[in-house]
Motif scaffolding. Sequence first.
Motif, PDB file in Angstrom:
ATOM      1  N   ILE A  80       0.862  -1.180   0.000  1.00 28.53           N
ATOM      2  CA  ILE A  80       0.000   0.000   0.000  1.00 28.53           C
ATOM      3  C   ILE A  80       0.898   1.230   0.000  1.00 28.53           C
ATOM      4  N   ASP A  81       0.757   2.060  -0.989  1.00 24.12           N
ATOM      5  CA  ASP A  81       1.608   3.250  -1.134  1.00 24.12           C
ATOM      6  C   ASP A  81       3.088   2.886  -1.062  1.00 24.12           C
ATOM      7  N   GLY A  82       3.469   1.787  -1.684  1.00 16.09           N
ATOM      8  CA  GLY A  82       4.877   1.367  -1.714  1.00 16.09           C
ATOM      9  C   GLY A  82       5.360   0.718  -0.422  1.00 16.09           C
ATOM     10  N   LYS A  83       4.494   0.617   0.600  1.00 13.65           N
ATOM     11  CA  LYS A  83       4.911  -0.026   1.862  1.00 13.65           C
ATOM     12  C   LYS A  83       4.350  -1.442   1.897  1.00 13.65           C
ATOM     13  N   GLU A  84       5.202  -2.371   2.319  1.00 10.97           N
ATOM     14  CA  GLU A  84       4.773  -3.767   2.304  1.00 10.97           C
ATOM     15  C   GLU A  84       4.310  -4.205   3.696  1.00 10.97           C
ATOM     16  N   TYR A  85       3.145  -4.842   3.724  1.00 11.13           N
ATOM     17  CA  TYR A  85       2.586  -5.363   4.975  1.00 11.13           C
ATOM     18  C   TYR A  85       2.318  -6.852   4.817  1.00 11.13           C
ATOM     19  N   GLY A  86       2.505  -7.584   5.871  1.00 13.58           N
ATOM     20  CA  GLY A  86       2.146  -9.004   5.875  1.00 13.58           C
ATOM     21  C   GLY A  86       0.682  -9.124   6.267  1.00 13.58           C
ATOM     22  N   GLU A  87       0.050 -10.250   5.912  1.00 17.84           N
ATOM     23  CA  GLU A  87      -1.369 -10.430   6.244  1.00 17.84           C
ATOM     24  C   GLU A  87      -1.596 -10.369   7.759  1.00 17.84           C
ATOM     25  N   CYS A  88      -0.666 -10.959   8.517  1.00 18.28           N
ATOM     26  CA  CYS A  88      -0.829 -10.981   9.972  1.00 18.28           C
ATOM     27  C   CYS A  88      -0.773  -9.573  10.559  1.00 18.28           C
ATOM     28  N   ASP A  89      -0.131  -8.625   9.849  1.00 16.79           N
ATOM     29  CA  ASP A  89      -0.037  -7.260  10.380  1.00 16.79           C
ATOM     30  C   ASP A  89      -1.419  -6.653  10.613  1.00 16.79           C
ATOM     31  N   PHE A  90      -2.373  -6.997   9.763  1.00 14.85           N
ATOM     32  CA  PHE A  90      -3.716  -6.424   9.883  1.00 14.85           C
ATOM     33  C   PHE A  90      -4.626  -7.240  10.790  1.00 14.85           C
ATOM     34  N   CYS A  91      -4.176  -8.422  11.165  1.00 15.34           N
ATOM     35  CA  CYS A  91      -5.073  -9.335  11.874  1.00 15.34           C
ATOM     36  C   CYS A  91      -5.283  -8.906  13.316  1.00 15.34           C
ATOM     37  N   ARG A  92      -6.542  -8.975  13.774  1.00 16.61           N
ATOM     38  CA  ARG A  92      -6.895  -8.514  15.124  1.00 16.61           C
ATOM     39  C   ARG A  92      -6.967  -9.663  16.123  1.00 16.61           C
ATOM     40  N   ALA A  93      -6.731 -10.881  15.650  1.00 19.91           N
ATOM     41  CA  ALA A  93      -6.951 -12.031  16.529  1.00 19.91           C
ATOM     42  C   ALA A  93      -5.774 -12.318  17.447  1.00 19.91           C
ATOM     43  N   SER A  94      -6.101 -12.807  18.629  1.00 16.82           N
ATOM     44  CA  SER A  94      -5.102 -13.428  19.483  1.00 16.82           C
ATOM     45  C   SER A  94      -5.053 -14.884  19.021  1.00 16.82           C
ATOM     46  N   CYS A  95      -3.939 -15.321  18.429  1.00 19.14           N
ATOM     47  CA  CYS A  95      -3.917 -16.677  17.849  1.00 19.14           C
ATOM     48  C   CYS A  95      -2.618 -17.378  18.237  1.00 19.14           C
ATOM     49  N   PRO A  96      -2.559 -18.716  18.039  1.00 20.70           N
ATOM     50  CA  PRO A  96      -1.392 -19.487  18.528  1.00 20.70           C
ATOM     51  C   PRO A  96      -0.080 -19.139  17.823  1.00 20.70           C
ATOM     52  N   SER A  97      -0.133 -18.470  16.646  1.00 21.32           N
ATOM     53  CA  SER A  97       1.112 -18.289  15.893  1.00 21.32           C
ATOM     54  C   SER A  97       1.918 -17.065  16.327  1.00 21.32           C
ATOM     55  N   ARG A  98       1.412 -16.277  17.278  1.00 26.49           N
ATOM     56  CA  ARG A  98       2.187 -15.105  17.691  1.00 26.49           C
ATOM     57  C   ARG A  98       1.835 -14.718  19.131  1.00 26.49           C
ATOM     58  N   ASP A  99       2.657 -13.836  19.706  1.00 29.72           N
ATOM     59  CA  ASP A  99       2.461 -13.472  21.118  1.00 29.72           C
ATOM     60  C   ASP A  99       1.495 -12.307  21.301  1.00 29.72           C
TER      61      ASP A  99
END
Length: 180
Positions: A80-99
Amino acid sequence: MGETKKKMVKTIKIDLDKCNGCRACEVVCSAFHAKPKYSSNNPARSRIRVVFDPLKDVYLPVYAGEHAKAECMGRDKYVIDGKEYGECDFCRASCPSRDLFKEPDSGLPLKCDMCEDDPPLEKPLCVQWCLNDALVYEEKEEEVEEEVKMEDVEIGLESMVDKYGMQKVMDTVARMAKRS
Ligand code: SF4
Ligand code: SF4
């Protein structure tokens, strides 16, 4: 269609261009949710976290939403506007794959409660503390369908039984259940 009623919907609009990654929102949220209130601040307890990558000029505030039991398989990238984001960056969930969005002591999931308080706050604290106006609070009334109360259903069934007899009502309900 059932009856409708008015419901107050609260939202916080995020303007990515205005966020400079100061993280004041994280500090105040964690202090508000400390026990006792305001006794400490630890961004790990915050219900808003800022995805932070100063070298790429990426600052993305994300609110804690629903808990997810399993991690998802996809990992898309967004530019977005030349900046790269991963899908998880936008995710609002508390999930097992991250702290993210886990209470650091208990590991329990965290969720934004819009700073519920008694008496209610005029605006959520992260919005009040965001001096760059990257977070904008909005309230609007929406028409929503009124939930059918169980006593209404019971009264409705009672009058149908009075009118048509128990057997006929039972047969009709069984026929409808088969169709659905
Ligand atoms: S307080 Fe505002 S500008 Fe600072 S990190 Fe949070 S959203 Fe961004
Ligand atoms: S609205 Fe309140 S609870 Fe939600 S992230 Fe902002 S400060 Fe935290």
